[in-house]
Design a protein around this motif. Structure first.
Motif, short mmCIF file in Angstrom:
data_model
loop_
_atom_site.label_atom_id
_atom_site.label_comp_id
_atom_site.label_asym_id
_atom_site.label_seq_id
_atom_site.Cartn_x
_atom_site.Cartn_y
_atom_site.Cartn_z
N SER A 181 0.87 -1.00 -0.05
CA SER A 181 0.18 0.16 0.13
C SER A 181 0.80 1.23 -0.04
N HIS A 182 2.18 1.26 0.28
CA HIS A 182 2.75 2.59 0.41
C HIS A 182 4.05 2.36 -0.44
N VAL A 280 -1.47 5.85 3.77
CA VAL A 280 -0.29 6.45 3.21
C VAL A 280 0.28 7.34 3.94
N ASP A 284 3.83 8.09 5.70
CA ASP A 284 4.96 9.11 5.52
C ASP A 284 5.18 9.95 6.56
#
Length: 323
Positions: A181-182, A280, A284
């Motif tokens: 997902s990232h 996400v 981050d």
């Protein structure tokens, strides 16, 4: 691309290859999104390298507080550097592939150094407690040898608990999607793709997080209770503010680590149906905010660090005027 990736399965890709997503829904502007990421990485790496170099070269910074700050900068570098290549590769559309072994190594460094950062913040709280509550014994308690031992213990204590999780992941079969997902690898993210019972990883990971972060945060809290009690016993209001001001940078560093860390854990475990963009962004923030803000906070709030950095970048002929 984002739609087609979702239908990959074990028959169409090698089992050792995974695919990084980037910013879901914003693939068309990944090149533009890479600009703030490049700036953040540059600030984080340059800032922490500057702090480390200033502490190494400036003899006035060879004190316990600044040795711990050097450990914090080292942990910050350990968190952000392992992801630099994969994040920029995805955002620049060079490649979305990542080898499983590379992914596991990346996870090990991210999680180990985030635990180390928490341990160093606990050591820095102890440093502030000794400096304010027992100032006459400060140099006898926090000797260079003892600081070195604290650093070694913090590193080992942070790395060893992560190893069982990584070993378990190596033996998991991944028979469905290989799409992460990232823009980099996180344990919670890759664990959800496993076609096996991941209960051990979930429970063990939760216990380690609760135990380590819980004990570290409790230790920091207890240290500040004693610090406040000592500060409130000082008659002069100016002296109280001066004593508390020495803790301001550390309190900010604690908040910018723990708030994103707790937020990411909550999102991954209890908000699985939230928008992928939320996951996400939280990941981050967790990765980049501490390395970027810690050097700035300590440069702004700490006069000695600020002077050391200025001294570092000024010609030698005017050093005497700065002293």
């Amino acid at each position: 691309w984002g739609i087609t990736m979702a239908v990959f399965n074990a028959s169409s890709i090698p089992s050792s290859i995974f695919y990084l997503t980037g910013i879901p829904g914003y693939e068309a502007i990944h090149h533009w999104i890479s600009i703030p990421f490049c700036i953040l990485y540059f600030i984080g790496i340059a800032g922490n390298c500057t702090i480390l170099h200033a502490i190494r070269t400036d003899s006035s910074l060879h004190e316990p507080m600044y040795y711990f700050l050097a450990m914090l900068s080292f942990a910050d570098m350990g968190m952000c550097l392992p992801t630099l290549a994969s994040v920029l590769r995805v955002l620049w559309s060079i490649s979305r592939e990542i080898e499983f072994n590379t992914c596991v190594t990346q996870m090990f460094f991210i999680h180990s150094f985030s635990f180390m950062e928490s341990a160093v913040l606990l050591a820095m709280a102890f440093d502030r407690y000794i400096a304010i509550c027992h100032p006459l014994r400060y140099t006898t308690i926090l000797t260079p040898q003892r600081i070195a031992r604290i650093g070694i213990v913090a590193f080992l204590r942070s790395s060893l608990p992560v190893i069982p999780l990584m070993i378990r992941l190596i033996y998991f079969p991944f028979c469905h999607s290989h799409v992460l997902s990232h823009s980099y690898c996180l344990h919670q993210d890759i664990m959800r793709l496993a076609c096996a019972d991941t209960k051990f990883n979930s429970i063990y990971g939760l216990v380690v997080i609760a135990l380590y972060w819980g004990l570290d945060s409790l230790g920091i809290l207890v240290s500040y209770i004693f610090i406040l009690r000592s500060v409130l016993s000082i008659a002069s209001w100016e002296e109280r503010l001066k004593a508390l001001n020495t803790c301001a940078s550390h309190i900010c560093a604690v908040l910018i680590l723990y708030v994103p860390m707790i937020g990411l854990s909550i999102v991954h475990r209890f908000a699985k149906h939230a928008s992928p963009l939320v996951h996400v962004l939280m990941a981050d923030i967790y990765l980049l905010v501490p390395p970027v803000l810690n050097p700035i906070i300590y440069s702004v709030k700490n006069k000695k660090i600020r002077r050391g950095i200025i001294y570092l970048f000024t010609p030698k002929r005017i050093h005497s005027t700065l002293r």
